[in-house]
Design a protein around this motif. Structure first.
Motif, mmCIF file in Angstrom:
data_model
loop_
_atom_site.group_PDB
_atom_site.id
_atom_site.type_symbol
_atom_site.label_atom_id
_atom_site.label_comp_id
_atom_site.label_asym_id
_atom_site.label_seq_id
_atom_site.Cartn_x
_atom_site.Cartn_y
_atom_site.Cartn_z
ATOM 1 N N ALA A 113 55.292 42.775 34.175
ATOM 2 C CA ALA A 113 54.465 42.991 35.368
ATOM 3 C C ALA A 113 53.112 43.512 34.902
ATOM 4 N N GLY A 114 52.062 42.812 35.257
ATOM 5 C CA GLY A 114 50.731 43.206 34.814
ATOM 6 C C GLY A 114 49.721 43.114 35.933
ATOM 7 N N THR A 115 48.506 42.751 35.569
ATOM 8 C CA THR A 115 47.428 42.671 36.567
ATOM 9 C C THR A 115 46.604 41.394 36.374
ATOM 10 N N ASP A 116 47.209 40.355 35.796
ATOM 11 C CA ASP A 116 46.436 39.188 35.415
ATOM 12 C C ASP A 116 46.069 38.283 36.576
ATOM 13 N N GLN A 117 46.398 38.669 37.811
ATOM 14 C CA GLN A 117 45.890 37.920 38.957
ATOM 15 C C GLN A 117 44.460 38.335 39.294
ATOM 16 N N LEU A 118 43.969 39.395 38.674
ATOM 17 C CA LEU A 118 42.626 39.896 38.943
ATOM 18 C C LEU A 118 41.586 39.163 38.109
ATOM 19 N N THR A 119 40.382 39.087 38.652
ATOM 20 C CA THR A 119 39.232 38.620 37.879
ATOM 21 C C THR A 119 38.322 39.810 37.624
ATOM 22 N N ALA A 120 37.719 39.844 36.464
ATOM 23 C CA ALA A 120 36.853 40.961 36.096
ATOM 24 C C ALA A 120 35.500 40.836 36.804
ATOM 25 N N PRO A 121 34.843 41.972 37.085
ATOM 26 C CA PRO A 121 35.370 43.333 36.966
ATOM 27 C C PRO A 121 36.237 43.691 38.171
ATOM 28 N N ALA A 122 37.134 44.664 37.970
ATOM 29 C CA ALA A 122 38.030 45.102 39.046
ATOM 30 C C ALA A 122 37.968 46.617 39.162
ATOM 31 N N SER A 123 38.195 47.122 40.361
ATOM 32 C CA SER A 123 38.201 48.558 40.588
ATOM 33 C C SER A 123 39.572 49.134 40.261
ATOM 34 N N LEU A 124 39.648 50.441 40.112
ATOM 35 C CA LEU A 124 40.937 51.086 39.865
ATOM 36 C C LEU A 124 41.926 50.851 41.009
ATOM 37 N N PRO A 125 41.515 50.945 42.288
ATOM 38 C CA PRO A 125 42.460 50.619 43.360
ATOM 39 C C PRO A 125 42.978 49.189 43.271
ATOM 40 N N ALA A 126 42.092 48.249 42.884
ATOM 41 C CA ALA A 126 42.533 46.863 42.752
ATOM 42 C C ALA A 126 43.549 46.721 41.622
ATOM 43 N N VAL A 127 43.353 47.463 40.532
ATOM 44 C CA VAL A 127 44.301 47.428 39.419
ATOM 45 C C VAL A 127 45.663 47.951 39.872
ATOM 46 N N ARG A 128 45.656 49.048 40.606
ATOM 47 C CA ARG A 128 46.922 49.614 41.090
ATOM 48 C C ARG A 128 47.638 48.637 42.021
ATOM 49 N N ASP A 129 46.861 48.023 42.918
ATOM 50 C CA ASP A 129 47.464 47.069 43.860
ATOM 51 C C ASP A 129 48.053 45.866 43.122
ATOM 52 N N ALA A 130 47.346 45.409 42.100
ATOM 53 C CA ALA A 130 47.831 44.255 41.343
ATOM 54 C C ALA A 130 49.121 44.597 40.609
ATOM 55 N N TYR A 131 49.173 45.753 39.978
ATOM 56 C CA TYR A 131 50.402 46.202 39.323
ATOM 57 C C TYR A 131 51.557 46.252 40.331
ATOM 58 N N GLU A 132 51.284 46.822 41.487
ATOM 59 C CA GLU A 132 52.349 46.981 42.485
ATOM 60 C C GLU A 132 52.825 45.630 43.014
#
Length: 381
Positions: A113-132
């Motif tokens: 489980a990671g955060t690779d659905q995000l595109t850079a740059p990302a905020s810390l809340p976005a990182v947490r949401d992606a992990y979850e």
């Protein structure tokens, strides 16, 4: 018959190493093999920028092969080209399919489980949401989660406190204990400075602080730094009940064997091609036969070092080559064309070392396929 390799002529082995067919999971160690994916060779995209095309039948068949030998499967990790050809939608489908297959055959599985659905740059809340989001998907599939290191978190974090807060938030959402994965920059240069510092001593303290604050949420840690001394140091400082899964593809025999103060379990990409041999070797430890374990697994280290030589992140090419030569898939094709990520001399050396160990179930098939690869690359036979 001999093969003409770039480094000279070679006489292939005629008989495979004699190993039991199948086996029960080892009892003295928990052993995961991080498994590769089989690309669809008829994919018409043929581009690193195209959506990944996976041969699901061959991919799942390889997982059944690992389970049949008593190994657990670590799914959708970097060995499966996560972040190097396998995007999150494909990884999510892989997790769903593999977890269902594990349930059907009684195999053990853990999924990244990671955060690779995000595109850079990302905020810390976005990182947490992606992990979850990904944690929810993995747990919903019935698998244990491996919290993978996040490229997006490296870009968003401003120091150790952001790692502590992010992991604290995500771990609080986990319904079952997870495996924390510390993947070093040799496997992914974008992870340089993980845990908030390029100083590994400082980073180690932050890593241990995350675990100490949430010991009930951490089943174990996977350390992929190719640094045996650091792994042993971390292992000795883990809270009681938290496992250390070695991710050191250079020093795994000594780390799994352990010392008077403990041992490492395993979660290794090198156990993809070494599956049957590795499982048989670890079962030797169940009976206290440490010498037999070392006699079986020790000679595999030169092959592992060839597979994981710098640039280490390209090791998947050698892993897939060996799967093809072993008859687990019908082609040497990878997602995003990554079969070209290693040179012909490196591939030939990988074949030679694997053949010398007797890893190929059918040495004649492996020889014929290697011969064809050599001819295609302009090495006459």
């Amino acid at each position: 018959m001999t093969l003409r390799l770039p480094q000279g002529t070679y006489a292939p082995r005629r008989e495979p190493l004699a190993l039991p067919s199948g086996g029960q999971p080892p009892e003295s160690r928990t052993v995961f093999a991080a498994a590769h994916v089989v690309a669809d060779p008829y994919d018409t995209h043929g581009s690193q920028d195209a959506p990944p095309a996976v041969d699901w039948d061959a991919t799942l068949a390889f997982r059944r092969h690992l389970w049949s030998h008593g190994l657990a499967v670590a799914e959708a990790m970097d060995t499966a080209q996560r972040g190097m050809g396998l995007d999150w939608p494909a990884a999510a489908e892989l997790i769903t399919r593999s977890a269902a297959e594990a349930k059907a055959v009684g195999g053990r599985i853990a999924c990244g489980a990671g955060t690779d659905q995000l595109t850079a740059p990302a905020s810390l809340p976005a990182v947490r949401d992606a992990y979850e989001e990904q944690l929810t998907h993995v747990e919903g599939s019935g698998a244990r989660a491996v919290l993978m290191a996040s490229r997006a978190l490296v870009g968003a974090a401003r120091g150790a406190e952001d790692y502590l807060a992010t992991y604290g938030r995500v771990l609080a959402q986990a319904s079952e204990p997870v495996i924390l994965h510390w993947l070093g920059p040799m496997f992914d240069p974008a992870l340089e400075g993980y845990w908030g510092s390029a100083d590994l001593d400082v980073a180690t303290e932050t890593f241990l602080e995350v675990i100490a604050e949430h010991p009930d949420k951490v089943d174990g840690v996977k350390i992929s730094l190719l640094d045996a001394e650091r792994e042993v140091e971390v292992r000795r400082r883990l809270p009681k009940g938290v496992r250390c899964y070695t991710g050191d593809d250079f020093h795994y025999p000594e780390l799994i064997a352990g010392d008077e103060q403990g041992f490492s379990d395993a979660l290794l990409g090198v156990f993809d091609p070494l599956g049957p041999l590795a499982a048989h070797a670890v079962r030797s430890l169940d009976t206290g036969d440490a010498e037999g374990f070392r006699e079986l697994l020790g000679p595999t280290v030169p092959l592992a070092r060839e597979l994981f030589r710098a640039p280490t992140r390209r090791y998947k090419t050698g892993v897939v080559l060996l799967a093809w030569l072993s008859g687990h898939q019908e082609h040497f094709t990878m997602l995003g064309g990554q079969q070209s990520a290693r040179s012909l001399p490196q591939l030939a050396r990988t074949y030679q070392l694997a053949d010398g160990l007797g890893l190929f179930p059918d040495p004649e098939l492996a020889e014929a396929r290697m011969r064809a690869l050599l001819v295609v690359h302009g090495v006459p036979q």
